[in-house]
Design a protein around this motif. Structure first.
Motif, PDB file in Angstrom:
ATOM      1  N   LEU A   2       3.779   3.593   2.245  1.00  0.00           N
ATOM      2  CA  LEU A   2       2.692   3.783   3.196  1.00  0.00           C
ATOM      3  C   LEU A   2       1.368   3.221   2.709  1.00  0.00           C
ATOM      4  CD1 LEU A   2       3.424   7.537   4.034  1.00  0.00           C
ATOM      5  CD2 LEU A   2       4.235   5.515   5.247  1.00  0.00           C
ATOM      6  N   ASP A   3       1.368   2.572   1.578  1.00  0.00           N
ATOM      7  CA  ASP A   3       0.118   2.157   0.951  1.00  0.00           C
ATOM      8  C   ASP A   3      -0.785   1.338   1.859  1.00  0.00           C
ATOM      9  OD1 ASP A   3       1.000   3.451  -1.304  1.00  0.00           O
ATOM     10  OD2 ASP A   3       1.716   1.636  -2.288  1.00  0.00           O
ATOM     11  N   ASP A   4      -0.205   0.422   2.632  1.00  0.00           N
ATOM     12  CA  ASP A   4      -1.013  -0.481   3.441  1.00  0.00           C
ATOM     13  C   ASP A   4      -1.085  -0.094   4.907  1.00  0.00           C
ATOM     14  OD1 ASP A   4      -1.518  -2.193   1.221  1.00  0.00           O
ATOM     15  OD2 ASP A   4       0.505  -2.998   1.447  1.00  0.00           O
ATOM     16  N   ALA A   5      -0.315   0.883   5.313  1.00  0.00           N
ATOM     17  CA  ALA A   5      -0.259   1.251   6.731  1.00  0.00           C
ATOM     18  C   ALA A   5      -1.511   2.000   7.154  1.00  0.00           C
ATOM     19  CB  ALA A   5       0.979   2.103   6.994  1.00  0.00           C
ATOM     20  N   PRO A   6      -1.984   1.730   8.370  1.00  0.00           N
ATOM     21  CA  PRO A   6      -3.120   2.510   8.879  1.00  0.00           C
ATOM     22  C   PRO A   6      -2.779   3.999   8.893  1.00  0.00           C
ATOM     23  CG  PRO A   6      -2.745   0.582  10.234  1.00  0.00           C
ATOM     24  CD  PRO A   6      -1.585   0.679   9.293  1.00  0.00           C
ATOM     25  N   ARG A   7      -3.741   4.789   8.441  1.00  0.00           N
ATOM     26  CA  ARG A   7      -3.519   6.230   8.369  1.00  0.00           C
ATOM     27  C   ARG A   7      -4.818   6.968   8.606  1.00  0.00           C
ATOM     28  NH1 ARG A   7      -3.480   4.634   2.496  1.00  0.00           N
ATOM     29  NH2 ARG A   7      -2.061   3.249   3.491  1.00  0.00           N
ATOM     30  N   ARG A  12      -1.430  14.580   8.524  1.00  0.00           N
ATOM     31  CA  ARG A  12      -1.734  13.190   8.150  1.00  0.00           C
ATOM     32  C   ARG A  12      -0.862  12.317   9.043  1.00  0.00           C
ATOM     33  NH1 ARG A  12      -0.188   9.929   2.694  1.00  0.00           N
ATOM     34  NH2 ARG A  12      -1.753   8.302   2.895  1.00  0.00           N
ATOM     35  N   TYR A  13      -1.459  11.316   9.670  1.00  0.00           N
ATOM     36  CA  TYR A  13      -0.744  10.423  10.577  1.00  0.00           C
ATOM     37  C   TYR A  13      -0.755   9.026   9.993  1.00  0.00           C
ATOM     38  CZ  TYR A  13      -0.321   7.300  14.641  1.00  0.00           C
ATOM     39  OH  TYR A  13       0.015   6.287  15.503  1.00  0.00           O
ATOM     40  N   VAL A  14       0.418   8.433   9.895  1.00  0.00           N
ATOM     41  CA  VAL A  14       0.554   7.077   9.384  1.00  0.00           C
ATOM     42  C   VAL A  14       1.254   6.251  10.449  1.00  0.00           C
ATOM     43  CG1 VAL A  14       1.461   5.630   7.531  1.00  0.00           C
ATOM     44  CG2 VAL A  14       0.766   7.992   7.042  1.00  0.00           C
ATOM     45  N   ARG A  15       0.649   5.132  10.804  1.00  0.00           N
ATOM     46  CA  ARG A  15       1.225   4.245  11.824  1.00  0.00           C
ATOM     47  C   ARG A  15       1.798   3.015  11.131  1.00  0.00           C
ATOM     48  NH1 ARG A  15       0.827  -0.132  14.983  1.00  0.00           N
ATOM     49  NH2 ARG A  15       1.310   0.117  17.200  1.00  0.00           N
ATOM     50  N   VAL A  16       3.091   2.836  11.253  1.00  0.00           N
ATOM     51  CA  VAL A  16       3.777   1.678  10.670  1.00  0.00           C
ATOM     52  C   VAL A  16       4.126   0.743  11.819  1.00  0.00           C
ATOM     53  CG1 VAL A  16       5.757   0.897   9.325  1.00  0.00           C
ATOM     54  CG2 VAL A  16       4.700   3.112   8.814  1.00  0.00           C
ATOM     55  N   ASP A  17       3.672  -0.498  11.716  1.00  0.00           N
ATOM     56  CA  ASP A  17       3.962  -1.476  12.763  1.00  0.00           C
ATOM     57  C   ASP A  17       5.443  -1.830  12.760  1.00  0.00           C
ATOM     58  OD1 ASP A  17       1.311  -2.203  13.924  1.00  0.00           O
ATOM     59  OD2 ASP A  17       0.881  -2.723  11.841  1.00  0.00           O
ATOM     60  N   LEU A  18       6.029  -1.757  13.934  1.00  0.00           N
ATOM     61  CA  LEU A  18       7.414  -2.183  14.127  1.00  0.00           C
ATOM     62  C   LEU A  18       7.470  -2.997  15.422  1.00  0.00           C
ATOM     63  CD1 LEU A  18      10.345  -2.207  13.211  1.00  0.00           C
ATOM     64  CD2 LEU A  18      10.657   0.006  14.340  1.00  0.00           C
ATOM     65  N   TRP A  55      -8.396   2.409  15.118  1.00  0.00           N
ATOM     66  CA  TRP A  55      -7.913   3.441  16.044  1.00  0.00           C
ATOM     67  C   TRP A  55      -8.462   3.206  17.444  1.00  0.00           C
ATOM     68  CZ3 TRP A  55      -3.832   5.203  13.974  1.00  0.00           C
ATOM     69  CH2 TRP A  55      -3.748   5.328  12.584  1.00  0.00           C
ATOM     70  N   LYS A  56      -9.679   2.684  17.529  1.00  0.00           N
ATOM     71  CA  LYS A  56     -10.241   2.305  18.828  1.00  0.00           C
ATOM     72  C   LYS A  56      -9.461   1.121  19.411  1.00  0.00           C
ATOM     73  CE  LYS A  56     -14.897   3.773  17.556  1.00  0.00           C
ATOM     74  NZ  LYS A  56     -16.242   3.289  17.217  1.00  0.00           N
TER      75      LYS A  56
END
Length: 166
Positions: A23-28, A68-74, A101-102
């Protein structure tokens, strides 16, 4: 999360296993030590992801710092502009996480009007409106590191048997 499994778990998926996700690079957003972490595999062009984002927003508002929310692009192959939208999102996130987020909200709000021909201009205009350094924005769009962040998330999803979004 013992006992949880996605609706279409892939072969070899163990519903009792706890999966480590890079998750290091994912937006969170939310504290790193929150008792609950939600990892969402998402696609900007996916109509179900748009609906899921609205539900998730309510959860985040209700539970605040407990999540905590983590968004991973798929970005799915069937969605022609999902990958360019993800690249733009990452370029925005690198400069201003709050603007990301906006951007996510703006993409979902305009999803029906967006297509392969307009997504780049939509994202560029959004980045300009947020006051981002456009030279850096364009450099990040072309960066192998940004592309690798997205591909890494896709690889993690597929290695865990994730077959769809959200």
């Amino acid at each position: 999360m013992a006992g949880w499994a996605p609706a279409a778990a892939g072969p070899g998926f163990d519903p009792d296993a706890i999966y480590a996700v890079a998750l290091d690079d994912a937006p969170r957003r939310g504290p790193a030590d929150a008792p609950v972490t939600i990892v969402e595999f998402s696609d900007f062009q996916c109509p179900s992801c748009k609906l899921g984002a609205a539900s998730l927003k309510g959860i985040l508002e209700k539970y605040g710092d407990a999540v905590r929310y983590v968004r991973v692009d798929l970005p799915l192959a069937m969605h022609a502009w999902a990958f360019p939208a993800a690249l733009a999102g990452r370029a925005i996130y690198r400069q201003n996480p709050d603007a990301f987020w906006k951007y996510k909200d703006a993409v979902y709000a305009q999803q029906a009007e967006l297509n392969t021909f307009v997504i780049d201009d939509f994202a560029k205009n959004f980045a300009e409106e947020q006051g981002l350094d456009m030279k850096r924005y364009f450099a990040d769009l072309e960066s192998p590191a940004v592309r690798d962040e997205i591909l890494g998330g896709m690889g993690a999803a597929f290695s865990m048997g994730v077959q769809g979004t959200p």
